[in-house]
Scaffold this motif. Structure first.
Motif, PDB file in Angstrom:
ATOM      1  N   ALA A   1       0.838  -1.192   0.000  1.00  0.00           N
ATOM      2  CA  ALA A   1       0.000   0.000   0.000  1.00  0.00           C
ATOM      3  C   ALA A   1       0.873   1.242   0.000  1.00  0.00           C
ATOM      4  CB  ALA A   1      -0.933  -0.004   1.210  1.00  0.00           C
ATOM      5  N   ALA A   2       0.480   2.220  -0.777  1.00  0.00           N
ATOM      6  CA  ALA A   2       1.242   3.462  -0.887  1.00  0.00           C
ATOM      7  C   ALA A   2       0.737   4.489   0.119  1.00  0.00           C
ATOM      8  CB  ALA A   2       1.138   4.013  -2.304  1.00  0.00           C
ATOM      9  N   GLY A   3       1.634   5.361   0.543  1.00  0.00           N
ATOM     10  CA  GLY A   3       1.256   6.480   1.396  1.00  0.00           C
ATOM     11  C   GLY A   3       1.133   6.146   2.866  1.00  0.00           C
TER      12      GLY A   3
ATOM     13  N   GLU B   1      -5.981  -3.361  -7.132  1.00  0.00           N
ATOM     14  CA  GLU B   1      -4.580  -3.462  -6.713  1.00  0.00           C
ATOM     15  C   GLU B   1      -3.787  -2.220  -7.102  1.00  0.00           C
ATOM     16  OE1 GLU B   1      -3.237  -7.000  -8.540  1.00  0.00           O
ATOM     17  OE2 GLU B   1      -4.752  -8.263  -7.622  1.00  0.00           O
ATOM     18  N   THR B   2      -4.079  -1.670  -8.266  1.00  0.00           N
ATOM     19  CA  THR B   2      -3.337  -0.490  -8.723  1.00  0.00           C
ATOM     20  C   THR B   2      -3.554   0.696  -7.800  1.00  0.00           C
ATOM     21  OG1 THR B   2      -3.564  -1.270 -11.010  1.00  0.00           O
ATOM     22  CG2 THR B   2      -2.946   1.032 -10.689  1.00  0.00           C
ATOM     23  N   ASN B   3      -4.778   0.852  -7.307  1.00  0.00           N
ATOM     24  CA  ASN B   3      -5.120   2.008  -6.470  1.00  0.00           C
ATOM     25  C   ASN B   3      -5.059   1.700  -4.979  1.00  0.00           C
ATOM     26  OD1 ASN B   3      -5.698   3.390  -8.889  1.00  0.00           O
ATOM     27  ND2 ASN B   3      -7.797   2.613  -8.893  1.00  0.00           N
ATOM     28  N   LYS B   4      -4.417   0.600  -4.615  1.00  0.00           N
ATOM     29  CA  LYS B   4      -4.306   0.271  -3.190  1.00  0.00           C
ATOM     30  C   LYS B   4      -3.399   1.278  -2.499  1.00  0.00           C
ATOM     31  CE  LYS B   4      -3.088  -3.461   0.002  1.00  0.00           C
ATOM     32  NZ  LYS B   4      -2.531  -4.827   0.137  1.00  0.00           N
ATOM     33  N   SER B   5      -3.909   1.905  -1.473  1.00  0.00           N
ATOM     34  CA  SER B   5      -3.161   2.940  -0.763  1.00  0.00           C
ATOM     35  C   SER B   5      -3.502   2.864   0.717  1.00  0.00           C
ATOM     36  CB  SER B   5      -3.502   4.327  -1.322  1.00  0.00           C
ATOM     37  OG  SER B   5      -4.875   4.613  -1.129  1.00  0.00           O
ATOM     38  N   ALA B   6      -3.063   3.861   1.445  1.00  0.00           N
ATOM     39  CA  ALA B   6      -3.333   3.901   2.878  1.00  0.00           C
ATOM     40  C   ALA B   6      -4.818   4.013   3.176  1.00  0.00           C
ATOM     41  CB  ALA B   6      -2.583   5.073   3.514  1.00  0.00           C
TER      42      ALA B   6
END
Length: 938
Positions: free
Chosen positions: A179-181, A692-697
């Motif tokens: 996850a990003a961020g 999955e591409t937009n998985k973030s905090a």
């Protein structure tokens, strides 16, 4: 940034009660950290939960409970306890209310069913349903007991699963996608107090909890018998327990940032959470440690022992809670595009030499099944074995199918390969009607998708082909599966091996070499009418092909191919058989009627009587039991919410309006265009999944920053449990099905699970074994030949089922393949047709004539000058006049043509009309229009 799954700190629960309250005390595995929930029992209708955010130690929780016990004793009888222990449990399923007060559902027995890395998956074996209001606050409703009995018809001890650390609602690929961020969401500074609490109690844990669990013979953990250490901590007898005193900490411990980990818990995929309705008044009130997300379906795991190298093969079936129900009562899709009997099947293969996730090698493959996404049903008013298929609603713009495939594209990416096993041709139209409508819907939807991401449709009349005596259904499915698996790929956490890079296998040419990880994009969606027997066999064939690629990726197999009658394939077949039986019982009321061996034509003659009994059992269940079962599912999932002054669920003539709110006028305020049935976010992410591409905090439910030795992020502590003694016979890996112990024949000396176990007196052709053909006959339009036992060649009966398969034209194999055993350049390198889509061929006669004319014009235009009297004089030739609007054309530069001012004014006027609207007509035009009117009407 190291990201690991968060491990729930509440894994043991004891429910205490007083006359006015319930106290739920939860602890972690080491019983060093405790949490408390308080539930008011004086409220007859509402659920009043008080979440105590304080984390208690052993002594603190003991003192608090003793204080509660003393405060609730009666003044007349001080010797009588005021706090009673009601039940011990492993987790809370949720809370439910019918017509009276709320009930709490607790997990009292569990069984270890699988391991994914170091994460343990549990199966619920027994639950307890406790009524919350006390006798003085409650009241009796005449229909309450009937609702309770109906709710309990959904047996929570049958195929419900959960985990404290692994997100069972998502696929392995999603869970391992970082996850990003996270750094922006959580400060990089860690809480030293959390680590200190664990550090200072780590030594006394071993002294307190040194114990050996008793073996119950079945691997089932009973909460009432397992919490021996818990009982010693919470002892209400008044005597001091043997707990070491806690020494104060004078100075904090400093640790390096490199030793810190982000422990995160993803937001669950609500589509597969079956206790959504039970958590609605509980989830947003309490700490995340109390919440367990439970899935329904199937979990199976076996150990492929490759010369003492353990490979854990896991098959997971997640059943959707959207439009869920029984066979004849839930068909097709509802108004939201949610299909009946929708199941996500995930096949995980892991190298279990080490179980720590960051060092363990994982591969996974995902496929789905579900009913045909159209408005259709079967008339059950007449009790017949095969009710008539009815198209309930015309859908010329494929709105329902578009909603369904939009969700599929968002979750899995592209390409979406539809494997339709419904009959294609019939004397009396039944299933073939679905095939026609389904194909037309996909063709309509494909008009508005990019060509490279279109839905690819494969129609395979599996039942018709199976009627042929010599037809090999599994061989045909294997050919289809190989092409499909290559198109969608599979998930692999480790880079390809060096030997695979320098010497790639020809079958892996379409997958490509991966330097880091390989991801699956797209999914294979399989369906028949019931999505049971034929679908399960087709999914097994696809899973067998995917398993070969998974084994090759791990470096176990030199070539990605598996033969039948090997221990490995038999293990996979057993897992898919168990999955099929489980899903068939849940949806159809009986086990599989036609099994994998039936389609391989190797089923023993005794299986025919079994098939007849399963058919009768399914018919009886669909006739007499489906209605009550459907009502129980609607009540359990909250589709029907019982209220006062409202019709009871058994009084409804149909539940159609419960699953289709649009039929009651509850339409969305805005609808999509028929030509844009997809979400822009999903299309922009293709071919990868938007999930999955937009998985973030934002997709993280809980996030902590802790030391690697913290129990909440340390997988070693969770699996190996160094704080207690465990006997080998209690370890789940010792009870797991093994290829050596359970599948290898006793007479065989070959320990390899990939060795063909040929039975005496049986030819390989009869078993369906052997490698995949170099030139598979996917179309089925050519008759196959098979060699008999006498060496003669006879025509196969597959010629009678011509056209039983419908696949894209570019999938058809090259009919000019080389003979077996001969390798040419065409076998080593792809053709121009395969690479560029253009095939080199002799030009047509008219094209040759046209080319000669152009050539002659060029020769006539350029003529060498002649020498006359010692001088070069240009000969007369064809004069070519420059007609191009562009003054200079070349492959390097193009000068745009000059545009006149008048043309620019016309273009500017055109733009201004689009912005400001039409202008007032000129006087000349008005006069012309008036003259026209006078001449026509006057």
């Amino acid at each position: 940034m190291n990201q690991v799954p968060y491990i729930n700190a509440v894994q043991k629960i004891v429910l205490y009660e007083t006359k006015a309250r319930f106290f739920i005390v939860g602890s972690n595995n080491t019983e060093t950290v405790f949490r408390v929930l308080k539930i008011d029992r004086t409220e007859p209708k509402r659920l009043n939960i008080v979440n105590d955010d304080v984390e208690y130690t052993q002594r603190q929780i003991r003192d608090m409970l003793m204080m509660i016990d003393f405060g609730n004793r009666s003044k007349q009888m001080r010797t009588t306890a005021g706090l009673f222990r009601t039940v011990s449990a492993f987790g809370i399923v949720g809370f439910v209310r019918f017509l009276q007060g709320y009930y709490i559902i607790l997990i009292t027995k569990r069984r270890k069913i699988a391991l994914i890395g170091a994460h343990t998956i549990y199966k619920i074996e027994d639950t307890s349903m406790v009524y919350i209001p006390n006798d003085s606050a409650g009241y009796n409703h005449p229909d309450e007991s009937k609702y309770v009995k109906m709710f309990q018809n959904v047996d929570l001890s049958s195929n419900f699963y959960y985990s404290y650390s692994y997100d069972v609602t998502h696929t392995l690929q999603y869970n391992m996608t970082p996850a990003a961020g996270l750094a922006e969401k959580y400060s990089a500074k860690t809480k030293d107090s959390d680590f200190l609490k664990l550090w200072q109690t780590s030594k006394k844990n071993i002294a307190v909890h040194d114990k050996v669990k008793s073996d119950d013979g079945g691997g089932i953990e009973d909460a009432s018998k397992s919490f021996t250490g818990f009982d010693s901590i919470i002892d209400l007898s008044g005597e001091d327990s043997d707990i070491p005193a806690e020494s104060p900490v004078t100075s904090p411990i400093k640790h390096d940032e490199s030793e810190m980990l982000f422990g995160l818990r993803n937001k669950a995929n609500r589509k597969f959470v079956w206790n959504n309705y039970l958590l609605r008044n509980f989830e947003n009130v309490v700490h995340s440690d109390w919440i367990l997300y439970i899935i329904h379906g199937f979990f199976g795991q076996s150990n492929i022992n490759v010369y003492n190298k353990p490979l854990y093969l896991t098959v997971i079936a997640r059943r959707s809670n959207l439009f869920a129900g029984t066979r004849f009562l839930k068909r097709g899709a509802n108004c939201k595009g949610q299909t009946a009997n929708e199941v996500e099947t995930e096949q995980i293969l892991q190298d279990a030499s080490t179980l720590i996730s960051d060092k363990c090698k994982f591969t996974s493959f995902v496929q789905v099944r579900g009913s045909v996404p159209l408005f259709w049903s079967q008339d059950v008013s007449k009790m017949v074995p095969k009710p008539t298929i009815v198209m309930d609603l015309g859908d010329p713009y494929a709105v329902i199918a578009g909603k369904h495939f939009n969700e599929v594209i968002r979750n899995y990416g592209a390409p979406i390969i539809v494997l339709n096993l419904v009959k294609k041709r019939e004397k009396k139209k039944q299933e073939s009607t679905l095939t026609e409508q389904y194909r037309n819907a996909i063709q309509y939807l494909n008009q508005f998708l990019p060509p490279e991401h279109c839905i690819q449709y494969i129609g395979f009349d599996m039942a018709r082909l199976n009627k042929s005596k010599n037809a090999n259904v599994l061989s045909r499915l294997a050919d289809i599966a190989e092409i499909c698996v290559k198109k969608v790929g599979f998930f692999h956490t480790s880079p390809d091996l060096y030997c695979q890079k320098i010497s790639p296998n020809l079958k892996c040419a379409g997958l490509g070499f991966s330097e880091t990880i390989r991801r699956q994009h797209g999914v294979i969606r399989t369906n028949c009418v019931d999505c049971l027997d034929r679908t399960n066999t087709a999914q097994f064939a696809i899973g067998k092909c995917a398993l070969a690629f998974q084994l090759h990726a791990l470096g176990i197999l030199k070539s990605p191919s598996l033969e039948f009658d090997t221990d490995c394939v038999r293990m996979l077949e057993e897992l898919y058989e168990d999955q099929g039986d489980t899903l068939a019982l849940q949806y159809g009321g009986s086990q599989l009627v036609h099994r994998i061996q039936t389609y391989r034509k190797i089923a023993p003659w005794t299986s025919h009587s079994r098939d007849i009994m399963q058919t009768l059992s399914r018919y009886y269940s669909n006739t007499f039991g489906d209605s009550d079962k459907q009502q129980a599912i609607n009540l359990f999932l909250g589709i029907f919410d019982p209220k006062h002054m409202k019709q009871n669920i058994w009084e409804l003539s149909t539940d159609y309006y419960l699953h289709n709110p649009a039929a009651m006028g509850k339409l969305p305020k805005s609808r999509k265009l028929y030509s844009q049935w997809w979400d822009e976010e999903s299309i922009e992410s293709l071919p990868w999944s938007a999930e999955e591409t937009n998985k973030s905090a934002e997709n993280v439910q809980l996030l902590i920053h802790a030391h690697k030795d913290d129990e909440r992020v340390n997988q070693f502590w969770d699996y190996y449990k160094p704080y207690e003694l465990t006997t080998l016979k209690d370890l789940y890996c010792c009870h797991m099905t093994s290829s050596i112990r359970d599948f290898k024949p006793k007479y065989s000396l070959d320990e390899s699970p990939f060795a063909v176990r040929a039975q005496p007196g049986r030819r390989q052709e009869e078993t369906g074994g052997g490698p995949v053909e170099v030139n598979p006959n996917l179309s089925g339009k050519e008759s196959l030949t098979s060699q008999g036992s006498d060496g003669s060649t006879s025509s196969s009966a597959e010629s009678d089922v011509e056209g039983d398969i419908d696949i894209p034209n570019d999938w058809l194999p090259d009919k000019t393949a080389s003979p077996a055993g001969y390798i040419s350049l065409k076998d080593l390198f792809p053709t121009m047709k395969e690479t560029y889509g253009v095939e080199i061929a002799e030009p047509h006669k008219q094209d040759v004539i046209l080319y000669k004319r152009h050539y002659q014009i060029g020769v006539s235009a350029v003529v060498e000058p002649e020498e006359r009297n010692g001088k070069k004089v240009a000969s007369k030739g064809t004069t070519l006049i420059h007609k191009s609007t562009f003054p200079m054309d070349s492959i390097y530069h193009v000068t745009p043509p000059t545009v006149s001012r008048q043309s620019k004014d016309v273009y500017n006027d055109y733009l201004m009309i689009g912005i400001n609207g039409p202008k007032n007509p000129s006087k000349r035009n008005m006069a012309l229009y008036q003259q026209y009117v006078r001449n026509k009407y006057m």
